[in-house]
Design a protein around this motif. Structure first.
Motif, PDB file in Angstrom:
ATOM      1  N   UNK A  73       0.846  -1.208   0.000  1.00 25.08           N
ATOM      2  CA  UNK A  73       0.000   0.000   0.000  1.00 25.08           C
ATOM      3  C   UNK A  73       0.876   1.251   0.000  1.00 25.08           C
ATOM      4  N   UNK A  74       1.889   1.258   0.858  1.00 23.00           N
ATOM      5  CA  UNK A  74       2.793   2.398   0.944  1.00 23.00           C
ATOM      6  C   UNK A  74       3.601   2.576  -0.336  1.00 23.00           C
ATOM      7  N   UNK A  75       3.783   1.494  -1.082  1.00 20.07           N
ATOM      8  CA  UNK A  75       4.560   1.558  -2.325  1.00 20.07           C
ATOM      9  C   UNK A  75       3.721   2.015  -3.508  1.00 20.07           C
ATOM     10  N   UNK A  76       2.398   2.180  -3.313  1.00 13.49           N
ATOM     11  CA  UNK A  76       1.539   2.716  -4.371  1.00 13.49           C
ATOM     12  C   UNK A  76       0.766   1.696  -5.162  1.00 13.49           C
ATOM     13  N   UNK A  77       0.647   0.471  -4.658  1.00 13.98           N
ATOM     14  CA  UNK A  77      -0.139  -0.540  -5.361  1.00 13.98           C
ATOM     15  C   UNK A  77      -1.610  -0.143  -5.379  1.00 13.98           C
ATOM     16  N   UNK A  78      -2.339  -0.644  -6.374  1.00 14.10           N
ATOM     17  CA  UNK A  78      -3.751  -0.272  -6.517  1.00 14.10           C
ATOM     18  C   UNK A  78      -4.685  -1.221  -5.777  1.00 14.10           C
ATOM     19  N   UNK A  79      -4.211  -2.409  -5.421  1.00 13.43           N
ATOM     20  CA  UNK A  79      -5.049  -3.372  -4.714  1.00 13.43           C
ATOM     21  C   UNK A  79      -4.299  -4.666  -4.465  1.00 13.43           C
ATOM     22  N   UNK A  80      -4.943  -5.578  -3.730  1.00 15.95           N
ATOM     23  CA  UNK A  80      -4.292  -6.836  -3.359  1.00 15.95           C
ATOM     24  C   UNK A  80      -5.271  -7.991  -3.510  1.00 15.95           C
TER      25      UNK A  80
END
Length: 340
Positions: A73-80
């Motif tokens: 999340x902190x790295x900028x991913x859009x979802x998991x």
């Protein structure tokens, strides 16, 4: 126009048995790629916008799974997407709650679904969309550089209607095509309802004919210039009036002549009142209301302006009003010359 999580989820949730377990989170996050990630130490490879899939191979413990989610999340991913069934048997409520609070979409996918199939499907769509976007952007650039609207119609036959938006800085808006030309960002949008414009944006009229794209691009640019003159967030072409003609004049002698014509009006109160009086078609009442002044004060300033101009006559009112617009354009040109 990049894809969002909503696009992929709606079209493939049955095929890949996806479950969305943070329903309070919006699915408007843009997806740039699909990435399988098992090692939390590899989060540094995330560039932003990736949809991450994990089997939990190295995150068997609850706190390790939570650490992985928070790190991506902190790295900028859009979802998991959690591939559950082999290494992940239980989704902690604390993880679901955290993702909901941080507007981070969380999905599950059963172990029997082949991750490679989903990744190939999504990546192929992203690549195809990128190629389509490049074609649209290239066609839009041709409209700006050569006014060859027929090329756009040939390259982008699916475009039906829309309007152009111009800005002196990059915008985060949904668009059909976009391009940076010289120092201006141009966007071709099918719909602008709900857009929140930043500063200095211009919006053209709606067109339903691709052959008129060069025209609406000019309209958007002129409207953006008016937004800069008035220091507003957005100006619409339908509202800019005489500015469209004034901004088309590049002859500096004409602009300086307008400045000389109005030069007797040195007092700012006199000048601004007289201008507003002209813009309100000679209505003292409307001018007084706009300035929160008594009619007598407005009348005094108007009479003073007329005496200062000497050559004043009712027939020259349009010339004076247009001169105010030309002076605005001159200031804009001078400002652009000073801006690095």
């Amino acid at each position: 126009m990049s894809f969002t999580l909503k696009h992929f989820y709606q079209q493939s949730k049955e095929k890949y048995k996806l479950k969305f377990i943070t329903p309070s989170v919006a699915l408007n996050h843009k997806i740039t790629w699909i990435h399988l990630l098992e090692d939390i130490n590899n989060c540094s490879f995330i560039r932003g916008g990736e949809l991450i899939i994990t089997t939990g191979l190295n995150a068997g413990k609850e706190d390790l799974l939570f650490d992985l989610a928070s790190k991506i999340y902190a790295s900028g991913a859009s979802g998991l997407i959690l591939n559950v069934g082999n290494y992940i048997h239980h989704i902690p409520d604390s993880l679901i709650s955290w993702c909901s609070q941080h507007d981070f979409p969380l999905f599950t996918m059963p172990w029997e679904i082949h991750i490679a199939d989903l990744m190939q499907d999504y990546c192929n769509q992203i690549i195809s969309e990128e190629r389509t976007q490049e074609r649209r952007n290239s066609a839009l650039l041709q409209c700006l550089t050569s006014e060859n609207d027929t090329a756009f119609q040939t390259l982008c036959p699916d475009f039906a209607s829309g309007c152009a938006v111009a800005s002196d800085h990059e915008l985060s808006i949904d668009c059909y095509a976009f391009v940076l030309y010289e120092t201006t960002y141009y966007y071709l949008c099918s719909d602008i309802d709900g857009f929140i414009f930043d500063r200095h944006c211009g919006v053209s009229n709606l067109t339903e004919a691709p052959l008129h794209l060069s025209l609406i691009l000019k309209q958007a640019y002129r409207s953006m210039q008016v937004s800069k003159i008035k220091n507003t967030e957005v100006s619409f072409f339908k509202d800019i009036g005489l500015y469209y003609a004034a901004l088309a004049i590049d002859d500096l002698d004409v602009l300086y002549q307008a400045e000389r014509l109005l030069s007797p009006l040195q007092d700012e109160d006199i000048r601004s009142t007289f201008r507003l009086y002209l813009e309100y078609h000679g209505s003292v009442q409307a001018t007084a209301q706009a300035l929160f002044l008594h009619r007598n004060t407005v009348n005094y300033r108007i009479q003073k302006a007329r005496r200062l101009l000497q050559t004043y006559s009712a027939e020259k009112e349009l010339e004076y009003l247009f001169s105010f617009y030309l002076c605005d354009c001159l200031k804009l040109k001078e400002l652009d010359l000073l801006t690095p």
